[in-house]
Design a protein around this motif. Sequence first.
Motif, PDB file in Angstrom:
ATOM      1  N   THR A   6      30.828 -26.352 -75.143  1.00  0.00           N
ATOM      2  CA  THR A   6      29.389 -26.409 -74.909  1.00  0.00           C
ATOM      3  C   THR A   6      28.647 -25.907 -76.133  1.00  0.00           C
ATOM      4  OG1 THR A   6      29.738 -25.965 -72.554  1.00  0.00           O
ATOM      5  CG2 THR A   6      27.510 -25.684 -73.393  1.00  0.00           C
ATOM      6  N   VAL A   7      27.692 -26.690 -76.610  1.00  0.00           N
ATOM      7  CA  VAL A   7      26.804 -26.284 -77.691  1.00  0.00           C
ATOM      8  C   VAL A   7      25.434 -26.027 -77.083  1.00  0.00           C
ATOM      9  CG1 VAL A   7      25.634 -27.021 -79.794  1.00  0.00           C
ATOM     10  CG2 VAL A   7      28.067 -27.504 -79.488  1.00  0.00           C
ATOM     11  N   ILE A   8      24.878 -24.841 -77.322  1.00  0.00           N
ATOM     12  CA  ILE A   8      23.627 -24.436 -76.688  1.00  0.00           C
ATOM     13  C   ILE A   8      22.584 -24.154 -77.756  1.00  0.00           C
ATOM     14  CG2 ILE A   8      22.535 -22.875 -75.041  1.00  0.00           C
ATOM     15  CD1 ILE A   8      25.334 -22.088 -74.091  1.00  0.00           C
ATOM     16  N   SER A   9      21.459 -24.857 -77.697  1.00  0.00           N
ATOM     17  CA  SER A   9      20.335 -24.563 -78.580  1.00  0.00           C
ATOM     18  C   SER A   9      19.556 -23.384 -78.011  1.00  0.00           C
ATOM     19  CB  SER A   9      19.416 -25.783 -78.696  1.00  0.00           C
ATOM     20  OG  SER A   9      18.208 -25.447 -79.353  1.00  0.00           O
ATOM     21  N   THR A  10      19.167 -22.459 -78.869  1.00  0.00           N
ATOM     22  CA  THR A  10      18.408 -21.297 -78.414  1.00  0.00           C
ATOM     23  C   THR A  10      16.911 -21.555 -78.354  1.00  0.00           C
ATOM     24  OG1 THR A  10      18.141 -20.419 -80.655  1.00  0.00           O
ATOM     25  CG2 THR A  10      20.119 -19.756 -79.442  1.00  0.00           C
ATOM     26  N   SER A  11      16.470 -22.684 -78.888  1.00  0.00           N
ATOM     27  CA  SER A  11      15.032 -22.960 -78.968  1.00  0.00           C
ATOM     28  C   SER A  11      14.380 -22.905 -77.593  1.00  0.00           C
ATOM     29  CB  SER A  11      14.806 -24.339 -79.598  1.00  0.00           C
ATOM     30  OG  SER A  11      13.429 -24.648 -79.650  1.00  0.00           O
ATOM     31  N   VAL A  13      17.993 -23.177 -91.290  1.00  0.00           N
ATOM     32  CA  VAL A  13      17.246 -23.100 -92.553  1.00  0.00           C
ATOM     33  C   VAL A  13      16.763 -21.701 -92.918  1.00  0.00           C
ATOM     34  CG1 VAL A  13      16.427 -25.486 -92.388  1.00  0.00           C
ATOM     35  CG2 VAL A  13      15.062 -23.651 -91.398  1.00  0.00           C
ATOM     36  N   PHE A  14      17.014 -20.696 -92.120  1.00  0.00           N
ATOM     37  CA  PHE A  14      16.363 -19.416 -92.372  1.00  0.00           C
ATOM     38  C   PHE A  14      17.326 -18.293 -92.715  1.00  0.00           C
ATOM     39  CE2 PHE A  14      13.808 -15.641 -90.949  1.00  0.00           C
ATOM     40  CZ  PHE A  14      12.969 -15.671 -92.059  1.00  0.00           C
ATOM     41  N   ASP A  15      18.421 -18.601 -93.384  1.00  0.00           N
ATOM     42  CA  ASP A  15      19.311 -17.550 -93.893  1.00  0.00           C
ATOM     43  C   ASP A  15      19.740 -16.552 -92.826  1.00  0.00           C
ATOM     44  OD1 ASP A  15      18.973 -18.748 -96.310  1.00  0.00           O
ATOM     45  OD2 ASP A  15      17.748 -17.196 -97.206  1.00  0.00           O
ATOM     46  N   PHE A  16      19.979 -17.017 -91.630  1.00  0.00           N
ATOM     47  CA  PHE A  16      20.380 -16.177 -90.509  1.00  0.00           C
ATOM     48  C   PHE A  16      19.384 -15.055 -90.233  1.00  0.00           C
ATOM     49  CE2 PHE A  16      24.319 -18.442 -91.060  1.00  0.00           C
ATOM     50  CZ  PHE A  16      24.737 -18.605 -89.752  1.00  0.00           C
ATOM     51  N   GLY A  17      18.108 -15.376 -90.471  1.00  0.00           N
ATOM     52  CA  GLY A  17      17.027 -14.547 -89.951  1.00  0.00           C
ATOM     53  C   GLY A  17      16.735 -14.917 -88.514  1.00  0.00           C
ATOM     54  N   SER A  18      17.494 -15.857 -88.010  1.00  0.00           N
ATOM     55  CA  SER A  18      17.412 -16.277 -86.613  1.00  0.00           C
ATOM     56  C   SER A  18      18.761 -16.871 -86.227  1.00  0.00           C
ATOM     57  CB  SER A  18      16.305 -17.323 -86.410  1.00  0.00           C
ATOM     58  OG  SER A  18      16.652 -18.535 -87.067  1.00  0.00           O
ATOM     59  N   ILE A  19      18.933 -17.154 -84.953  1.00  0.00           N
ATOM     60  CA  ILE A  19      20.119 -17.872 -84.472  1.00  0.00           C
ATOM     61  C   ILE A  19      19.628 -19.118 -83.768  1.00  0.00           C
ATOM     62  CG2 ILE A  19      22.109 -17.819 -82.928  1.00  0.00           C
ATOM     63  CD1 ILE A  19      22.333 -14.837 -83.423  1.00  0.00           C
ATOM     64  N   ALA A  20      20.003 -20.277 -84.296  1.00  0.00           N
ATOM     65  CA  ALA A  20      19.481 -21.540 -83.776  1.00  0.00           C
ATOM     66  C   ALA A  20      20.314 -22.098 -82.626  1.00  0.00           C
ATOM     67  CB  ALA A  20      19.396 -22.574 -84.897  1.00  0.00           C
ATOM     68  N   SER A  21      21.616 -21.851 -82.645  1.00  0.00           N
ATOM     69  CA  SER A  21      22.460 -22.378 -81.571  1.00  0.00           C
ATOM     70  C   SER A  21      23.783 -21.624 -81.550  1.00  0.00           C
ATOM     71  CB  SER A  21      22.717 -23.880 -81.741  1.00  0.00           C
ATOM     72  OG  SER A  21      23.481 -24.133 -82.906  1.00  0.00           O
ATOM     73  N   VAL A  22      24.507 -21.793 -80.462  1.00  0.00           N
ATOM     74  CA  VAL A  22      25.833 -21.175 -80.328  1.00  0.00           C
ATOM     75  C   VAL A  22      26.820 -22.239 -79.851  1.00  0.00           C
ATOM     76  CG1 VAL A  22      24.826 -18.931 -79.762  1.00  0.00           C
ATOM     77  CG2 VAL A  22      25.506 -20.462 -77.925  1.00  0.00           C
TER      78      VAL A  22
END
Length: 299
Positions: free
Chosen positions: A10-15, A45-54
């Motif tokens: 499972t791929v989950i977007s955090t958005s 795109v943000f240098d792991f200043g966020s987590i986009a998905s898992v």
Amino acid sequence: MGPTEVTGDTVISTSHANGGPNTPGAKWQVECLDGEAMISIQDMVFDFGSIASVWCKFLFPYKPSYTGVYPYYPLCHVRNYKNQFFCYDPGNHTVTSNSFMTALWDDDAAFWVYRARIDDDNFYKCCKTPPGYYVDYVSCYYRQTHDQYWEYYDAQFYLMMCATGYVYTGISKKKSPIHGEWRVEWVQCCRVGYGAVVAHAPPIVQTPNGALSSLSSQQRFNDVPSQVPKDYAHQYRGKRSVVEKTAIHTGRHSVLAERELGNEGAEENFAMLKAAEQHRRMEQARGGTLNFKTPLHAL
């Protein structure tokens, strides 16, 4: 969110999956399914200043199925990777041993981690392995989110993936010595075993350059990273703070963000972006700032 056709992963977007329950016995917005464990995170795109998905992988074929009824794992606990970097807590061995990551929680729609104080609630859920399974702590190793020159592995792909049979058992964040913003620094991967406990050596050899930041989130903020060799220094991005007020706070893509996203295909769009960049440089030279709320075609 959705399972793949071949593996059942499972791929989950955090958005916009922020908020909701964050207690160990409740279903979280970003949580692995029955029999799955977290094996990778991604930032685009943000240098792991966020987590986009898992990425969650099915790893427990001998676990009795809960047929979609929650909880998938009955014994779980919650940690905060602001200062609690591992699922395992030596002070609470019985509850936290043989546990792995299954869920992430944040209170903003983009799962930001870069802001001091504002992004201090970086909760993650850890659950005990099903009966018969164990975590091989001898096998554990770290995957850093950047190279020795602090170029981060943000991409359209999962570059932070554990080796086959390994799961996430820890995650950390710390200040970048480049700009002073917080970033996800490393994840810990450990092997999951079944049956008699067997210890395996880690699948990679750690060869740190300078301070061993993969093992120390207390590294001094003013530590100077290695200098990028001049022959390919041009390949490395500049300071991220120049795009902060647009790409992050207003949701608009700056010139830098647009280029990193690969949106240069249309000549008209690229021309407008180039004009905006030139205008920004002129404003900076005069000591002013560019108002990114102004439509690009008006520049």
